[in-house]
Enzyme design. Structure first.
Site, mmCIF file in Angstrom:
data_model
loop_
_atom_site.group_PDB
_atom_site.id
_atom_site.type_symbol
_atom_site.label_atom_id
_atom_site.label_comp_id
_atom_site.label_asym_id
_atom_site.label_seq_id
_atom_site.Cartn_x
_atom_site.Cartn_y
_atom_site.Cartn_z
ATOM 1 N N ASP A 104 -13.913 -9.646 -4.612
ATOM 2 C CA ASP A 104 -13.288 -10.406 -3.521
ATOM 3 C C ASP A 104 -12.390 -9.499 -2.688
ATOM 4 O O ASP A 104 -11.588 -8.735 -3.236
ATOM 5 C CB ASP A 104 -12.437 -11.546 -4.075
ATOM 6 C CG ASP A 104 -13.263 -12.577 -4.817
ATOM 7 O OD1 ASP A 104 -14.459 -12.732 -4.488
ATOM 8 O OD2 ASP A 104 -12.722 -13.226 -5.727
ATOM 9 N N ASP B 298 -18.785 -10.153 -3.508
ATOM 10 C CA ASP B 298 -18.563 -11.576 -3.749
ATOM 11 C C ASP B 298 -17.912 -12.193 -2.513
ATOM 12 O O ASP B 298 -18.390 -12.015 -1.405
ATOM 13 C CB ASP B 298 -17.720 -11.779 -5.006
ATOM 14 C CG ASP B 298 -17.830 -13.191 -5.565
ATOM 15 O OD1 ASP B 298 -18.551 -14.023 -4.981
ATOM 16 O OD2 ASP B 298 -17.197 -13.479 -6.584
ATOM 17 N N ARG C 112 -20.442 -20.603 2.516
ATOM 18 C CA ARG C 112 -19.038 -20.701 2.095
ATOM 19 C C ARG C 112 -18.072 -20.299 3.211
ATOM 20 O O ARG C 112 -17.383 -19.293 3.128
ATOM 21 C CB ARG C 112 -18.766 -19.858 0.854
ATOM 22 C CG ARG C 112 -19.613 -20.224 -0.339
ATOM 23 C CD ARG C 112 -19.187 -19.449 -1.587
ATOM 24 N NE ARG C 112 -20.003 -19.811 -2.745
ATOM 25 C CZ ARG C 112 -19.813 -19.349 -3.967
ATOM 26 N NH1 ARG C 112 -18.826 -18.494 -4.210
ATOM 27 N NH2 ARG C 112 -20.598 -19.715 -4.961
#
Length: 527
Positions: free
Chosen positions: A164, A193, A246
């Protein structure tokens, strides 16, 4: 006082023995490019007492990750305010773990763990975190501004932060992420990610004026269908470009998503699921697929959509695990937010966002009406402008409470619990509800909050703030600790009245003061 703090911190850095730390430049002066006073937190980050980061603390210049960690570890305590100005490239080669009583760092990421009151801001030629993520855990009142974070991996080499770019988890409160550039070079199969992830009880966060690009995953709120305690998140004036999905994924909680520009959402867009509620307004979607709905699950989420523009958007058929909102974009719930904000028209959002979003854009912001301006760079500690569903009346600025009798009735604070954002040495949160004006609470700095809390909802309509013996309370907000809504705002100590409200927690947040403010009693009354 600031000069003494800077000298003390400089001594700590020099004596750590870590290579390169002594090269850090410490100063009490704001950078000419950006400072902690640049702009004010917006959206939900301005709730729950507000997000001011390291305002009022020592300013440190860092050019390596090790120096960032050393600055955190060199503070007097984990909640001592600090502004870390970063310039240059931060990577694995110049980042090591540093130990100390006011920090908990790691070698493979920038670790903001079990700390509060910190600003990290890019200055000068810019700050780039290359293949090195930023991790916020068990922390509060954090500002990240004018930074680039790129190509953080969870597989392959080097590894950082679970892949991340920025992640938050485990009881995180009040984070303002502003004017950031977050980017990857592919999806999960390439080792990346999320770009902006929140999970495990993260609340009161705003992502504003940032760009997120070239990634499989923009970001999530909640790591699973049962991780639904994350809430009160605002996304505004961001650019999402070439993202598979997302943007964000929401599991439970409430999110406000407005004036964002979305280009090339390849698989799905805003994914509201597991009971989440999203207010989605005046956004611009272009060349994208399934930009809003519940996807890849039977756990339905909800949305209120209004004022959005769809330019070449396609929609999938409805199925058991995919329920797109389009093509009609029909709302399935209503969502209200407890703050004021100014909307740009959706038609001009791409232009506004292209001029303002991302690092090294001069920290420009929208003024509404499709115009932009650069923020004031030397503003005082901001007082967010917030309302509930109806306009909030101005706060009462009364004579000092010590010169006026308390209102009649029972002081409901006696025997209640107490907590807060920080406390100075020798003070205690419990001192504000012990009935003794000789004891007091002070924050660890010029601003902070203290709360009175009950085990069951208690109706309150009047508060008496009795000042302590040091400092002078300036601007303040009285906040419903259950919802984050501001009940009153004003200046000075004294009596505050407001419509009767049933709360389990009532917070008095000092957002401006002369010196270090103090409160001897925070008395609460039903009438």
């Amino acid at each position: 006082m600031k000069r003494r703090n800077a000298l003390r911190l400089h001594a700590v850095l020099v004596t750590t023995g870590v290579a390169g730390i002594a090269a850090a430049v410490l100063t009490g002066l704001p950078s000419p490019d950006a400072s902690a006073a640049t702009g004010a937190a917006t959206g939900y980050a301005a709730q729950n007492g507000g997000t001011t980061g390291g305002a009022g603390g020592t300013t440190v210049r860092a050019t390596t990750g090790t120096q960032i960690h050393a600055a955190l570890c060199g503070r007097a305590a984990g909640d001592t305010p600090i502004v870390i100005e970063v310039e240059g490239t931060i990577n694995h080669g110049n980042t090591t773990k540093v130990s100390g009583g006011s920090c908990n760092t790691a070698a493979d990421r920038i670790e903001l763990k079990e700390i509060s009151n910190v600003t990290i801001v890019g200055v000068g030629a810019g700050a780039t975190f290359d293949q090195l993520g930023i991790h916020i855990r068990d922390s509060s009142n954090i500002i990240l501004q004018n930074l680039t974070v790129r190509n953080v991996k969870k597989s392959g080499s080097p590894l950082s932060n679970g892949g991340d770019a920025i992640s938050m988890e485990s009881s995180v409160r009040n984070v303002w992420a502003d004017h950031l550039t977050l980017e990857a070079s592919g999806g999960e199969s390439e080792g990346y990610d999320g770009l902006f992830d929140m999970k495990d009880d993260t609340q009161f966060v705003t992502l504003s004026y940032s760009t997120l690009s070239n990634s499989g995953r923009g970001g999530l709120i909640g790591s699973s269908e049962t991780d639904t305690g994350n809430s009160f998140i605002t996304f505004h004036h961001n650019l999402y470009s070439n993202i598979d999905s997302r943007v964000p994924l929401l599991r439970g909680g409430v999110a406000h998503i407005y004036n964002n520009s979305y280009v090339s959402l390849n698989e799905s867009g805003i994914n509201s699921r597991a009971g989440a509620k999203a207010l989605v307004e005046n956004n611009h979607f272009k060349n994208s697929k399934d930009v809003l709905g519940t996807f890849y699950t039977s756990a339905t989420g909800y949305w209120q959509a209004r004022g959005n523009v769809l330019d070449n958007v396609t929609w999938s058929a409805t199925s058991a695990e995919n329920r797109p909102a389009g093509p009609a974009m029909t709302s399935t719930t209503t969502v209200s937010v407890p703050y004021t904000y100014t909307l740009d028209g959706a038609d001009c959002v791409p232009s506004i966002v292209s001029r303002t979003a991302g690092a090294n854009k001069g920290l420009k912001v929208s003024t509404g009406g499709c115009a932009t301006t650069a923020p004031v760079t030397s503003a005082p500690v901001p007082v967010p402008s917030v309302t509930s569903a109806a306009p909030v009346p101005s706060g009462t600025s009364a004579a000092p409470a010590t010169s006026a009798p308390a209102p009649g009735g029972t002081n409901l604070s006696l025997g209640a619990g107490a907590d807060g954002s920080s406390k100075a040495s020798g003070s205690s949160y419990g001192n504000v509800r012990d009935g003794n004006t000789a004891t007091q609470w002070s924050p660890n700095g010029a601003t902070g909050s203290v709360s009175v809390k009950w085990g069951v909802a208690t109706t309150v309509s009047r508060v008496v703030v009795r000042p302590g013996t040091i400092g002078t309370i300036g601007a303040w907000q009285l906040i419903n600790g259950d919802t984050g809504a501001v009940l009153r705002s004003g200046t000075g100590a004294g009596t505050i009245t407001f419509p009767a409200t049933a709360v389990k927690k009532l917070t008095f947040a000092v957002t401006g003061a002369t010196g270090t403010p103090s409160v001897s009693e925070l008395e609460t009354y039903a009438s």
